[in-house]
Scaffold this motif. Sequence first.
Motif, PDB file in Angstrom:
ATOM      1  N   HIS A 115      23.931  17.804  40.917  1.00 19.82           N
ATOM      2  CA  HIS A 115      24.817  17.666  42.076  1.00 19.82           C
ATOM      3  C   HIS A 115      26.228  17.203  41.693  1.00 19.82           C
ATOM      4  O   HIS A 115      27.134  17.211  42.527  1.00 19.82           O
ATOM      5  N   LEU A 116      26.413  16.829  40.436  1.00 20.40           N
ATOM      6  CA  LEU A 116      27.729  16.390  39.980  1.00 20.40           C
ATOM      7  C   LEU A 116      28.524  17.499  39.293  1.00 20.40           C
ATOM      8  O   LEU A 116      29.684  17.299  38.953  1.00 20.40           O
ATOM      9  N   LEU A 132      23.690  27.159  29.758  1.00 18.22           N
ATOM     10  CA  LEU A 132      23.544  26.299  28.589  1.00 18.22           C
ATOM     11  C   LEU A 132      24.210  24.964  28.892  1.00 18.22           C
ATOM     12  O   LEU A 132      25.236  24.919  29.579  1.00 18.22           O
ATOM     13  N   ARG A 133      23.640  23.865  28.405  1.00 16.30           N
ATOM     14  CA  ARG A 133      24.239  22.549  28.636  1.00 16.30           C
ATOM     15  C   ARG A 133      24.317  21.744  27.344  1.00 16.30           C
ATOM     16  O   ARG A 133      23.374  21.717  26.558  1.00 16.30           O
ATOM     17  N   PHE A 134      25.446  21.064  27.141  1.00 20.09           N
ATOM     18  CA  PHE A 134      25.625  20.037  26.122  1.00 20.09           C
ATOM     19  C   PHE A 134      25.890  18.729  26.862  1.00 20.09           C
ATOM     20  O   PHE A 134      26.893  18.613  27.573  1.00 20.09           O
ATOM     21  N   ASP A 135      25.027  17.731  26.674  1.00 21.74           N
ATOM     22  CA  ASP A 135      25.204  16.494  27.434  1.00 21.74           C
ATOM     23  C   ASP A 135      24.690  15.290  26.655  1.00 21.74           C
ATOM     24  O   ASP A 135      23.755  15.406  25.846  1.00 21.74           O
ATOM     25  N   CYS A 169      17.603  13.334  33.004  1.00 19.47           N
ATOM     26  CA  CYS A 169      16.914  13.091  34.272  1.00 19.47           C
ATOM     27  C   CYS A 169      16.417  14.377  34.931  1.00 19.47           C
ATOM     28  O   CYS A 169      15.548  14.319  35.799  1.00 19.47           O
ATOM     29  N   GLU A 170      16.924  15.531  34.536  1.00 18.28           N
ATOM     30  CA  GLU A 170      16.434  16.791  35.105  1.00 18.28           C
ATOM     31  C   GLU A 170      16.856  17.964  34.236  1.00 18.28           C
ATOM     32  O   GLU A 170      17.880  17.921  33.553  1.00 18.28           O
ATOM     33  N   LYS A 171      16.047  19.011  34.272  1.00 21.67           N
ATOM     34  CA  LYS A 171      16.409  20.251  33.589  1.00 21.67           C
ATOM     35  C   LYS A 171      17.412  20.981  34.463  1.00 21.67           C
ATOM     36  O   LYS A 171      17.169  21.213  35.647  1.00 21.67           O
ATOM     37  N   ILE A 172      18.523  21.371  33.889  1.00 19.87           N
ATOM     38  CA  ILE A 172      19.588  22.001  34.668  1.00 19.87           C
ATOM     39  C   ILE A 172      19.818  23.448  34.250  1.00 19.87           C
ATOM     40  O   ILE A 172      20.041  24.314  35.087  1.00 19.87           O
TER      41      ILE A 172
END
Length: 311
Positions: free
Chosen positions: A86-87, A100-103, A108-111
């Motif tokens: 949501h952010l 794809l995500r780099f964090d 806390c959740e699969k995005i």
Amino acid sequence: MFKQALKLIKKYDTIIIHRHKFPDGDALGSQMGLAALLKDNFPNKKIYVVGDEAARLPFMYGKMDEIPDEYYKDALAIILDCGASHLICDERYKTAAATLRFDHHIYCEKITDLDIVDSSYESACGLVAMFAKQCKLKLSTESATALYTGMVTDSGRFVYDQTSARTFELAAFLMSQPIDLNTLYYNLYSEDFSTIIQRADNMHKIKFTKNNVAYIYTTREELPKDAAAPVVSTGLVGLMRDIKGVFIWVNFTESFDGIHVELRSNRYNINPVAVKYGGGGHKKASGCTVPDKETAMKLLDDLNALAATEA
């Protein structure tokens, strides 16, 4: 995981890069740094950066790209520096062909289709820098400067807990390019005199709970004209960082969409408190938005109770 990410990047001709709303130095640095990195190594690909315009750190970027919905149809959307869906600054990432995500936030959740999340990194920029290093990608001064800026800001000038030997190794890797540190630090830390006076005024607003949790509460009427509440909140929380005997501090800033809360600690894991109120982040640096002052004071009570325990 980096090899899988590179394989995914090579597969798509259009890449659209997102990050969290109300971007800080790490969000902008990772976004602009990765964009430059991909342009340097894949000049035939179409690379776009999207999101809300930054209210601060304008020197870090030009304009965000305004792109039509249809660009997402055959594109790879990359999400940076964001632990909660949501952010994310533009929800159209959900319509992309792949994600794809780099964090570096606490998971806390699969995005996305491929989530590369490692909270041991001091910054998302550090994670992107490691991606570039391990995949042996060509690094330009533009990319290195943006990534280094995010590392500096999210590590608190290399003093926060997550700063490690790896942090300095990656900083050295980025500084293999001729980064202009004088200009960089001037842009980051020089301030108008009026801002310094305003900070001094806010110092007088600091209060303490029974167990020495420091806090500032700013009403909507007290907000500087045209100031974004999240930006104000992030700025004010730093005022309480170096008070002797204070191990938890928090800032509350009212806005039209609720009260923005920034939680910090140099001893305790305050993340569960942020999560309880719908937020998240890191063990010692988290944030959330609560609906009203009553809820904000309940959150403060939780922090006060935490401060009474052994760290």
